[in-house]
Design an enzyme around this catalytic site. Structure first.
Site, PDB file in Angstrom:
ATOM      1  N   ASP A 189       0.867  -1.180   0.000  1.00  0.00           N
ATOM      2  CA  ASP A 189       0.000   0.000   0.000  1.00  0.00           C
ATOM      3  C   ASP A 189       0.902   1.228   0.000  1.00  0.00           C
ATOM      4  OD1 ASP A 189      -2.126   1.721   0.059  1.00  0.00           O
ATOM      5  OD2 ASP A 189      -2.800   1.214   2.079  1.00  0.00           O
ATOM      6  N   ALA A 190       1.826   1.255  -0.942  1.00  0.00           N
ATOM      7  CA  ALA A 190       2.812   2.328  -1.010  1.00  0.00           C
ATOM      8  C   ALA A 190       2.130   3.619  -1.450  1.00  0.00           C
ATOM      9  CB  ALA A 190       3.924   1.958  -1.986  1.00  0.00           C
TER      10      ALA A 190
END
Length: 264
Positions: A189-190
């Site tokens: 979930d960058a």
């Protein structure tokens, strides 16, 4: 899943109240499934409590496992406690230094923030050992998961670049992933809110690691570049990729953004 700072008052779950003790717990992040992150600061120190109510579909035990593993290699929040009961799950962590890349200081200086995001993601990818990672976030696994959830996908809620696709068309497009560029342990979930920066723009750490796992690095790069549009109001893709140290690959960006749209 849509997430952001809470827009109104939230009821404090009993588990959060007990974990906070005599310190105040302030909601700082909330998603549409009902999951909430509370910031707690006081005599017990600076810490964060993640709360996931029963039925939200968010399993905090996955993040607990990943935090314990990743902490050996890279700066992530130190796990202090976790548990569950009939109302939901919780996770208590010690706060890291720095601030996330969407606080006013970084919103006002997006060029520096974007450079920090790119360098910070590269540090993560270089630090986490693929050979030792027990978690998978590869395209094949994610495509199969999207197929299982196809009845829960709603094209009417998709961003403009994918709004003309049906679920069936989108699934066909992601069925054939591009060839691997570089296999890394991805954040999962960058994005700007999940990256913490020191005052000088260097990496302080990463948070929200519930999907961390092995995948092509473009699975992260496609999303973190996308987040520059959401959080800074402009497309900083090339600047971020320069800071990371890679040239733009639009085909991989397009593929992994569509796959993300079908569910992280």
């Amino acid at each position: 899943m849509i997430a952001g700072p809470p827009e109104g008052p939230l009821v404090l779950p009993d588990a959060v109240r007990q974990l906070a003790g005599d310190d105040d717990a302030r909601p700082v992040w909330h998603n549409e499934a009902g999951g909430t992150t509370f910031e707690v600061d006081g005599a017990g120190g600076h810490r964060f409590i993640k709360w996931s109510p029963t039925g939200s579909g968010i399993d905090l035990s996955a993040e607990v496992q990943r935090l314990r593993w990743a902490a050996r290699y890279t700066p992530v929040p130190r796990l202090l406690d976790s548990g569950h009961h009939s109302d939901g799950q919780w996770m208590l962590t010690q706060a890291l230094p720095g601030s996330n890349a969407v606080v006013p200081r970084w919103i006002a200086d997006p060029q520096a923030a974007v450079a920090g995001l790119g360098r910070g993601l590269r540090e993560l990818h270089d630090a986490l050992p693929v050979a030792a990672c027990p978690f998978d976030w590869g395209a094949e696994k994610r495509v199969e998961d999207a197929k299982r959830r196809s009845g829960q996908l709603h094209p009417g809620q998709w961003p403009a670049e994918f709004a003309d696709l049906t679920v069936e068309q989108a699934l066909r497009r992601v069925a054939d992933p591009p060839p691997l560029d570089r296999l890394v342990v991805c954040h999962g979930d960058a994005c700007a809110p999940n990256t913490l920066l020191n005052d000088d723009g260097s990496l302080a750490g990463h948070v929200d690691l519930g999907s961390l796992g092995i995948a092509d690095r473009w699975a992260d790069l496609a999303v973190v570049t996308w987040s520059t549009e959401w959080n800074y109001g402009a497309d900083w893709t090339d600047a971020l990729l320069d800071a990371y140290g890679v040239q733009r690959d639009q085909a991989r960006i397009d593929y992994y953004r569509l796959l993300w749209n079908l569910g992280p």
